[in-house]
Scaffold this motif. Structure first.
Motif, PDB file in Angstrom:
ATOM      1  N   GLU A  95       0.834  -1.192   0.000  1.00 35.67           N
ATOM      2  CA  GLU A  95       0.000   0.000   0.000  1.00 35.67           C
ATOM      3  C   GLU A  95       0.872   1.246   0.000  1.00 35.67           C
ATOM      4  O   GLU A  95       1.998   1.254   0.520  1.00 35.67           O
ATOM      5  CB  GLU A  95      -0.920   0.006   1.224  1.00 35.67           C
ATOM      6  CG  GLU A  95      -1.912  -1.134   1.260  1.00 35.67           C
ATOM      7  CD  GLU A  95      -2.952  -1.031   0.161  1.00 35.67           C
ATOM      8  OE1 GLU A  95      -3.198   0.105  -0.314  1.00 35.67           O
ATOM      9  OE2 GLU A  95      -3.520  -2.066  -0.217  1.00 35.67           O
ATOM     10  N   ASP A  96       0.331   2.323  -0.576  1.00 36.87           N
ATOM     11  CA  ASP A  96       1.089   3.572  -0.639  1.00 36.87           C
ATOM     12  C   ASP A  96       1.442   4.088   0.749  1.00 36.87           C
ATOM     13  O   ASP A  96       2.527   4.664   0.960  1.00 36.87           O
ATOM     14  CB  ASP A  96       0.282   4.631  -1.391  1.00 36.87           C
ATOM     15  CG  ASP A  96       0.298   4.401  -2.896  1.00 36.87           C
ATOM     16  OD1 ASP A  96       1.045   3.504  -3.340  1.00 36.87           O
ATOM     17  OD2 ASP A  96      -0.432   5.100  -3.608  1.00 36.87           O
ATOM     18  N   SER A  97       0.537   3.891   1.705  1.00 36.25           N
ATOM     19  CA  SER A  97       0.781   4.401   3.054  1.00 36.25           C
ATOM     20  C   SER A  97       2.009   3.755   3.689  1.00 36.25           C
ATOM     21  O   SER A  97       2.621   4.335   4.596  1.00 36.25           O
ATOM     22  CB  SER A  97      -0.452   4.170   3.925  1.00 36.25           C
ATOM     23  OG  SER A  97      -0.781   2.793   3.970  1.00 36.25           O
ATOM     24  N   GLU A  98       2.391   2.573   3.244  1.00 35.43           N
ATOM     25  CA  GLU A  98       3.545   1.892   3.811  1.00 35.43           C
ATOM     26  C   GLU A  98       4.857   2.551   3.401  1.00 35.43           C
ATOM     27  O   GLU A  98       5.906   2.294   4.010  1.00 35.43           O
ATOM     28  CB  GLU A  98       3.552   0.421   3.385  1.00 35.43           C
ATOM     29  CG  GLU A  98       2.313  -0.350   3.848  1.00 35.43           C
ATOM     30  CD  GLU A  98       2.337  -1.789   3.367  1.00 35.43           C
ATOM     31  OE1 GLU A  98       3.445  -2.318   3.138  1.00 35.43           O
ATOM     32  OE2 GLU A  98       1.265  -2.387   3.217  1.00 35.43           O
ATOM     33  N   TYR A  99       4.833   3.392   2.378  1.00 36.88           N
ATOM     34  CA  TYR A  99       6.047   4.101   1.963  1.00 36.88           C
ATOM     35  C   TYR A  99       6.329   5.313   2.842  1.00 36.88           C
ATOM     36  O   TYR A  99       7.462   5.810   2.864  1.00 36.88           O
ATOM     37  CB  TYR A  99       5.910   4.574   0.510  1.00 36.88           C
ATOM     38  CG  TYR A  99       5.958   3.473  -0.512  1.00 36.88           C
ATOM     39  CD1 TYR A  99       7.160   2.956  -0.966  1.00 36.88           C
ATOM     40  CD2 TYR A  99       4.792   2.951  -1.053  1.00 36.88           C
ATOM     41  CE1 TYR A  99       7.209   1.952  -1.921  1.00 36.88           C
ATOM     42  CE2 TYR A  99       4.826   1.950  -2.012  1.00 36.88           C
ATOM     43  CZ  TYR A  99       6.032   1.456  -2.435  1.00 36.88           C
ATOM     44  OH  TYR A  99       6.073   0.458  -3.380  1.00 36.88           O
TER      45      TYR A  99
END
Length: 435
Positions: free
Chosen positions: A234-238
């Motif tokens: 997921e993008d939030s994990e970046y």
């Protein structure tokens, strides 16, 4: 067909680019229901955007949508035939106009020459034979007599063209009117069908929802979905800091601009091929938008490692070794990002320095006034006065200001530079921790 000409106001363009993504981001974050159900709001949106093709009926799983398709195709065919008929009418009308102008020009000359010829012959008869006066009179008579047949020939040919083209022109105009009426009647038929469906949509949505049955997924489908969820990051994990979160927000924000392009190009196609009124702003607004999207999304692509690259040697390395490689190559990145930011700043100031009207902003950008003087003399007339168009504008009829796009280049370069700083800090931490 009704007139469908429309020019997008500049303020609506900018408001749409800002407001639409914000609304889309809020809607995308809504919790999704466990069972998919049909929505009247979506049905009305599809009716408004694609009702002429019956897409709202297809959305609600109604085969009556196929009734709309042939009527819509009839509109396209009729408009195509009307365009051909208009071309024929234009060609014939041009020939008729040329012939009419020839008659209007040559007939008075011919009448004048005939009247003048009688007077010249009378003068020749009165002149003494062999005298200079007689020779001059004879020359005049010969010149007028030679011009009369030429004028008569031109008038005859032009009159023949008028007689010959009269009936074909009437037929071509009747043909054009026929296809225009056919397109108009088909259009109003679709409008009537859409109005009826607008009234029926609540009931159609209710009936469509009644046909929904809860589907049970097989173990294979569940396993595949689980594997996809585990493999997808997921993008939030970046996001590890505020710079990463800013890049994610900007990337998601401009991603929804692609949806705007779908609506705008759909509007352009309908305007051009259904109503015969192509826009003068659709293509320019979209390629400017995509240019800004490319610049703003650069930091997001860098964060999520979406850039295309050949990493046959880089991929097998451990995280600390990758960090060393990234630090070594970051020199080239910062040269590029710094150059982009610096040159974009120059482009933006140059774009605002273009003087169009009495603009204090252009004076500031050219260095004639300092920043405080510009703020002290800036008022609402700089926005509302039609004679003031400060900054660079496009050269086509839409005349959209181009300086905001140049400032988006500055924003893109700045975001990219910030993301590079974030990447360097992560690499240093990876080296220090050894993992």
């Amino acid at each position: 067909m009704p007139d469908f000409s429309f020019t997008l106001p500049h303020w609506a363009y900018w408001v749409g680019l800002i407001v639409f993504p914000l609304i889309a981001m809020v809607l995308a974050r809504r919790p999704r229901p466990s069972v998919r159900r049909y929505s009247a709001a979506i049905a009305y949106m599809v009716l408004f955007t694609g009702g002429m093709l019956g897409l709202h009926r297809f959305y609600l799983r109604s085969l009556i949508g196929f009734v709309f398709v042939p009527v819509f195709l009839l509109i396209l065919w009729s408009n195509s035939m009307e365009t051909e008929a208009r071309s024929v009418v234009s060609d014939l009308a041009n020939e008729v106009r040329v012939a009419e102008r020839t008659v209007e020009r040559e007939q008075p000359r011919l009448d004048e020459a005939r009247t003048q010829l009688e007077d010249l012959r009378a003068a020749l008869a009165e002149a003494e034979a062999g005298s200079t006066r007689a020779r001059l009179a004879q020359r005049r008579v010969d010149r007028v007599e030679a011009s009369i047949p030429k004028s008569e020939e031109r008038v005859t040919e032009a009159q023949a063209i008028l007689d010959e083209m009269s009936q074909p022109l009437d037929q071509a105009e009747a043909n054009r009117a026929f296809w225009g009426n056919a397109a108009g009647y088909a259009f109003w038929a679709l409008v009537v069908l859409m109005v009826i469906d607008a009234i029926l949509i609540p009931n159609l949505v209710r009936r469509a929802n009644e046909t929904i049955t809860e589907e049970t997924k097989t173990e294979t489908e569940i396993a595949l979905e689980k594997a996809e969820a585990e493999s997808k990051k997921e993008d939030s994990e970046y996001a590890e800091n505020w710079i990463d979160r800013l890049s994610l927000f900007c990337g998601e924000f401009v991603a929804y601009w692609a949806v705007i392009a779908v609506f705008v190009y759909y509007f352009e196609v309908i305007s051009r091929y259904v109503f015969g009124t192509p826009t003068n702003w659709a293509h320019e607004s979209m390629y400017l938008m995509f240019g800004m999207q490319y610049l703003i999304a650069g930091s997001y692509a860098m964060l999520t490692e979406s850039h295309v690259r050949v990493d046959i040697f880089y991929a097998p390395l451990s995280r600390p070794r990758k960090a060393w490689v990234d630090l070594a190559t970051s020199v080239f990145f910062f040269i590029f990002a710094g150059t982009l930011l610096y040159t974009s700043w120059i482009f933006a100031l140059d774009a605002m320095a273009v003087p169009t009207g009495n603009s204090v902003v252009s004076d500031w950008a050219r260095g004639n006034d300092n920043f405080l003087e510009m703020l002290g003399t800036f008022d609402l007339t700089q926005w509302t006065d039609p004679n003031i168009r400060w900054g660079e504008i496009s050269f086509n009829e839409w005349e959209v200001p181009l300086w905001p796009m140049k400032w988006v280049m500055v924003m893109g370069g700045f975001l990219l530079l910030l993301q590079g700083i974030s990447k360097v800090s992560k690499d240093i931490r990876a080296i220090a921790r050894g993992a």
